[in-house]
Scaffold this motif. Structure first.
Motif, PDB file in Angstrom:
ATOM      1  N   VAL A  87       0.862  -1.178   0.000  1.00 51.06           N
ATOM      2  CA  VAL A  87       0.000   0.000   0.000  1.00 51.06           C
ATOM      3  C   VAL A  87       0.902   1.233   0.000  1.00 51.06           C
ATOM      4  O   VAL A  87       1.785   1.365   0.851  1.00 51.06           O
ATOM      5  N   ARG A  88       0.703   2.116  -0.963  1.00 50.74           N
ATOM      6  CA  ARG A  88       1.450   3.377  -0.991  1.00 50.74           C
ATOM      7  C   ARG A  88       0.777   4.326  -0.002  1.00 50.74           C
ATOM      8  O   ARG A  88      -0.449   4.472  -0.009  1.00 50.74           O
ATOM      9  N   VAL A  89       1.587   4.960   0.856  1.00 56.97           N
ATOM     10  CA  VAL A  89       1.078   5.867   1.880  1.00 56.97           C
ATOM     11  C   VAL A  89       1.673   7.245   1.641  1.00 56.97           C
ATOM     12  O   VAL A  89       2.896   7.393   1.570  1.00 56.97           O
ATOM     13  N   VAL A  90       0.821   8.246   1.498  1.00 57.86           N
ATOM     14  CA  VAL A  90       1.287   9.625   1.334  1.00 57.86           C
ATOM     15  C   VAL A  90       0.667  10.455   2.449  1.00 57.86           C
ATOM     16  O   VAL A  90      -0.549  10.630   2.503  1.00 57.86           O
ATOM     17  N   ASN A  91       1.520  10.930   3.355  1.00 52.81           N
ATOM     18  CA  ASN A  91       1.077  11.815   4.435  1.00 52.81           C
ATOM     19  C   ASN A  91       1.458  13.239   4.070  1.00 52.81           C
ATOM     20  O   ASN A  91       2.603  13.498   3.685  1.00 52.81           O
ATOM     21  N   ARG A  92       0.493  14.151   4.190  1.00 52.75           N
ATOM     22  CA  ARG A  92       0.743  15.558   3.887  1.00 52.75           C
ATOM     23  C   ARG A  92       0.187  16.422   5.000  1.00 52.75           C
ATOM     24  O   ARG A  92      -0.814  16.075   5.625  1.00 52.75           O
ATOM     25  N   GLY A  93       0.861  17.529   5.236  1.00 52.47           N
ATOM     26  CA  GLY A  93       0.381  18.469   6.236  1.00 52.47           C
ATOM     27  C   GLY A  93       1.060  19.807   6.071  1.00 52.47           C
ATOM     28  O   GLY A  93       2.093  19.918   5.389  1.00 52.47           O
ATOM     29  N   PHE A  94       0.480  20.812   6.709  1.00 52.06           N
ATOM     30  CA  PHE A  94       1.029  22.161   6.628  1.00 52.06           C
ATOM     31  C   PHE A  94       1.830  22.444   7.891  1.00 52.06           C
ATOM     32  O   PHE A  94       1.348  22.194   9.009  1.00 52.06           O
ATOM     33  N   LEU A 100       4.987  26.151   4.896  1.00 53.37           N
ATOM     34  CA  LEU A 100       4.908  25.333   3.684  1.00 53.37           C
ATOM     35  C   LEU A 100       4.311  23.960   3.967  1.00 53.37           C
ATOM     36  O   LEU A 100       4.209  23.522   5.102  1.00 53.37           O
ATOM     37  N   TRP A 101       3.913  23.300   2.876  1.00 54.74           N
ATOM     38  CA  TRP A 101       3.367  21.949   2.953  1.00 54.74           C
ATOM     39  C   TRP A 101       4.504  20.956   2.977  1.00 54.74           C
ATOM     40  O   TRP A 101       5.500  21.122   2.279  1.00 54.74           O
ATOM     41  N   ARG A 102       4.355  19.920   3.777  1.00 62.10           N
ATOM     42  CA  ARG A 102       5.352  18.851   3.839  1.00 62.10           C
ATOM     43  C   ARG A 102       4.682  17.531   3.471  1.00 62.10           C
ATOM     44  O   ARG A 102       3.496  17.340   3.730  1.00 62.10           O
ATOM     45  N   GLU A 103       5.466  16.659   2.884  1.00 65.05           N
ATOM     46  CA  GLU A 103       4.938  15.371   2.440  1.00 65.05           C
ATOM     47  C   GLU A 103       5.924  14.257   2.776  1.00 65.05           C
ATOM     48  O   GLU A 103       7.127  14.434   2.648  1.00 65.05           O
ATOM     49  N   ALA A 104       5.391  13.123   3.213  1.00 64.84           N
ATOM     50  CA  ALA A 104       6.195  11.927   3.453  1.00 64.84           C
ATOM     51  C   ALA A 104       5.523  10.774   2.707  1.00 64.84           C
ATOM     52  O   ALA A 104       4.310  10.587   2.815  1.00 64.84           O
ATOM     53  N   VAL A 105       6.319  10.045   1.937  1.00 64.46           N
ATOM     54  CA  VAL A 105       5.791   8.916   1.161  1.00 64.46           C
ATOM     55  C   VAL A 105       6.384   7.632   1.724  1.00 64.46           C
ATOM     56  O   VAL A 105       7.598   7.520   1.911  1.00 64.46           O
ATOM     57  N   GLY A 106       5.512   6.680   1.995  1.00 64.56           N
ATOM     58  CA  GLY A 106       5.962   5.405   2.543  1.00 64.56           C
ATOM     59  C   GLY A 106       5.269   4.241   1.883  1.00 64.56           C
ATOM     60  O   GLY A 106       4.498   4.398   0.934  1.00 64.56           O
ATOM     61  N   LYS A 107       5.559   3.061   2.425  1.00 68.95           N
ATOM     62  CA  LYS A 107       4.986   1.830   1.902  1.00 68.95           C
ATOM     63  C   LYS A 107       4.543   0.977   3.075  1.00 68.95           C
ATOM     64  O   LYS A 107       5.214   0.916   4.107  1.00 68.95           O
ATOM     65  N   ALA A 108       3.402   0.336   2.921  1.00 70.88           N
ATOM     66  CA  ALA A 108       2.868  -0.542   3.960  1.00 70.88           C
ATOM     67  C   ALA A 108       2.610  -1.927   3.393  1.00 70.88           C
ATOM     68  O   ALA A 108       2.319  -2.085   2.206  1.00 70.88           O
TER      69      ALA A 108
END
Length: 196
Positions: A87-94, A100-108
């Protein structure tokens, strides 16, 4: 601590003074604890679980404080099933402090059958942490998620708000599982994420 980890500590810390040896062992113990993929004691992940219904975008309504999300607002998580079963996981937040917006991409990956909402998630290479759906709305409108222990808790929803009665019921469920619900941080959602 696993035997191989203890052997590694002894080998790498031999020339160090006793205080440094203790610190080195504590560091490996912390890393070993962070990599747990089992549910917290007394918690069973939701079964049956349907990834096809769970995937998509969720808003983080509440969380317990951790350095990797500290101060962030407008947080969302997007889950996408992959052909290899992950499962591709994309967490985003301000991040207001940085503006600015930050993003972290992971895998489950599922830790067992894909019909049980218990996964291991990685954002940092070979290190995995537990992701356990402890409660889930029958219509997949909200989810209560715990990490490897009850010090990691998230309340997610498909909408940016839940009605007060539903929110109270979810918090009560989290409390019954051992979560310190008085420490929950309620996340504001006032900005429009440019990625969506």
């Amino acid at each position: 601590m696993p035997t191989f980890a203890l052997a590694l500590v002894r080998a790498s810390c031999r020339p160090l003074r006793p205080l440094l040896l203790v610190l080195c062992m504590a560091g490996v113990a912390v890393l070993a604890g962070c990599s747990s993929t089992r549910p917290p004691a007394g918690v069973e992940a939701v079964t049956p679980f349907d990834l096809a219904r769970y995937q998509g975008r969720w808003y983080e309504l509440a969380r317990l404080d951790h350095a990797f999300e500290r101060g962030m607002t407008d947080v969302s998580a997007t889950y996408t099933a992959q052909p290899d079963g992950s499962v591709r996981v994309v967490n985003r937040g301000f991040a207001p402090a940085a503006g600015l917006w930050r993003e972290a991409v992971g895998k489950a990956w599922f830790t067992g059958a894909p019909t049980t909402g218990s996964l291991k998630v990685s954002f940092f290479g070979p290190f995995y942490g537990g992701y356990h759906v402890a409660a889930l709305d029958p219509d997949y409108r909200w989810a209560l998620v715990l990490g490897p222990d009850t010090g990691y808790c998230w309340i997610l929803a498909r909408d940016k708000q839940l009605d007060a009665a539903q929110r109270t019921a979810i918090v009560a469920r989290a409390h019954a599982l051992g979560v310190d619900t008085s420490a929950l941080i309620w996340v504001s959602h006032t900005r429009q994420d440019p990625a969506f």
